[in-house]
Design a protein around this motif. Structure first.
Motif, PDB file in Angstrom:
ATOM      1  N   LEU A 202       0.858  -1.396   0.238  1.00 39.03           N
ATOM      2  CA  LEU A 202       0.310   0.097  -0.027  1.00 39.03           C
ATOM      3  C   LEU A 202       0.711   1.346   0.072  1.00 39.03           C
ATOM      4  CD1 LEU A 202      -2.462  -0.932   2.689  1.00 39.03           C
ATOM      5  CD2 LEU A 202      -3.129  -0.719   0.311  1.00 39.03           C
ATOM      6  N   ASP A 203       0.133   2.105  -0.631  1.00 41.13           N
ATOM      7  CA  ASP A 203       1.151   3.564  -0.464  1.00 41.13           C
ATOM      8  C   ASP A 203       0.576   4.446   0.688  1.00 41.13           C
ATOM      9  OD1 ASP A 203       2.051   6.158  -0.842  1.00 41.13           O
ATOM     10  OD2 ASP A 203       1.758   6.124  -3.105  1.00 41.13           O
ATOM     11  N   MET A 204       1.146   4.026   1.867  1.00 45.78           N
ATOM     12  CA  MET A 204       0.860   4.624   3.038  1.00 45.78           C
ATOM     13  C   MET A 204       0.918   6.225   3.197  1.00 45.78           C
ATOM     14  SD  MET A 204      -0.743   1.824   4.444  1.00 45.78           S
ATOM     15  CE  MET A 204      -1.280   3.037   5.887  1.00 45.78           C
ATOM     16  N   GLU A 205       1.735   6.721   2.421  1.00 38.91           N
ATOM     17  CA  GLU A 205       2.019   8.268   2.265  1.00 38.91           C
ATOM     18  C   GLU A 205       1.037   8.773   1.959  1.00 38.91           C
ATOM     19  OE1 GLU A 205       5.454  11.208   2.155  1.00 38.91           O
ATOM     20  OE2 GLU A 205       5.365  10.090  -0.021  1.00 38.91           O
ATOM     21  N   LEU A 206       0.523   8.356   0.558  1.00 39.77           N
ATOM     22  CA  LEU A 206      -0.507   8.693  -0.236  1.00 39.77           C
ATOM     23  C   LEU A 206      -2.037   8.657   0.758  1.00 39.77           C
ATOM     24  CD1 LEU A 206      -1.608   7.942  -3.686  1.00 39.77           C
ATOM     25  CD2 LEU A 206      -3.439   8.073  -1.983  1.00 39.77           C
ATOM     26  N   ILE A 207      -2.208   7.398   1.327  1.00 39.62           N
ATOM     27  CA  ILE A 207      -3.150   7.320   2.185  1.00 39.62           C
ATOM     28  C   ILE A 207      -3.390   8.405   3.188  1.00 39.62           C
ATOM     29  CG2 ILE A 207      -4.642   5.921   3.868  1.00 39.62           C
ATOM     30  CD1 ILE A 207      -3.691   3.443   2.084  1.00 39.62           C
TER      31      ILE A 207
END
Length: 244
Positions: free
Chosen positions: A64-69
């Motif tokens: 997952l792209d956690m920074e984006l979330i």
């Protein structure tokens, strides 16, 4: 991250948000334009999104792209800005928020790695955050942003998503609600008064019909009449007949 950080680690839930310049800048930007209750709501949403990202089964091993979330959840309610002059007159608050977040990315020098696709995912996550019929069927980052945001309205009562009372309490104790329920109603009704045409086709208009333009019922009959007159059976369906 230390306990005096604006986004501290939560030891009981084991949640840690990235302490990157982009995330810190996004939080400062949010604080500049929205109320303390909105700020805390957006931060809680980020923590809930991280919490649920570990609990919801996924059918892919792609990370997952956690920074984006986290960026998306922190910035998702810029459309609730206290300075109404920076908001559009003709767009839903979610679209205002998505556009403002995208503009922020374009302005700062911290968005290395934010190409067209990643930026579009962020825009979608914010623009669709209040529309589960779309968000739940989008990319995992968009879906999780939506779920994290909705979790802050439901807490441990969120149907279908496992949040314990202890997990909820740790997040809320770190970022208190500050009268969020009352402010939410004020904002919804305020949008119905400020730019009613952006609320007729979505859930915000439900608050105008039920609570009026001030939260106490003022103007709700006239609002409901105009909303009905703007609905698809009144506008779109007759257009088909006129065309035929």
């Amino acid at each position: 991250m230390s306990s005096d950080s604006p986004l501290p680690d939560l030891p009981k839930t084991g949640i840690s948000l990235p302490n990157t310049p982009l995330i810190r800048g996004a939080l400062d930007h949010l604080k500049k334009y929205t109320s303390p209750a909105t700020v805390n709501h957006c931060i809680r949403s980020a923590y809930f999104a991280v919490l649920l990202s570990r609990k919801i089964p996924r059918n892919t091993s792609e990370p997952l792209d956690m920074e984006l979330i986290i960026f998306s959840t922190i910035m998702h309610d810029l459309g609730w800005a206290t300075d109404k002059t920076i908001l559009s007159k003709d767009k839903r608050f979610e679209v205002d928020g998505a556009n403002m977040a995208r503009s922020y990315l374009e302005e700062v020098k911290l968005s290395i790695g934010w190409g067209k696709h990643r930026t579009q995912l962020m825009w979608d996550a914010i623009a669709l955050h209040a529309t589960p019929s779309f968000a739940l069927h989008k990319e995992p980052e968009v879906m999780l942003a939506h779920i994290g945001i909705m979790a802050d309205f439901w807490g441990p009562n969120f149907p279908g998503y496992p949040i314990t009372i202890e997990e909820n309490n740790e997040i809320v104790e770190a970022f208190p609600r500050l009268g969020f329920k009352e402010q939410f109603l004020e904002i919804m009704c305020g949008l119905c008064a400020l730019k009613p045409g952006t609320t007729y086709d979505n859930f915000v208009g439900d608050y105008g019909v039920e609570y009026g333009l001030d939260g106490t019922g003022s103007g709700k009959e006239e609002f409901a009449k105009k909303r009905l007159e703007s609905s698809s059976p009144w506008i779109f369906y007759p257009a088909i007949g006129a065309y035929e």
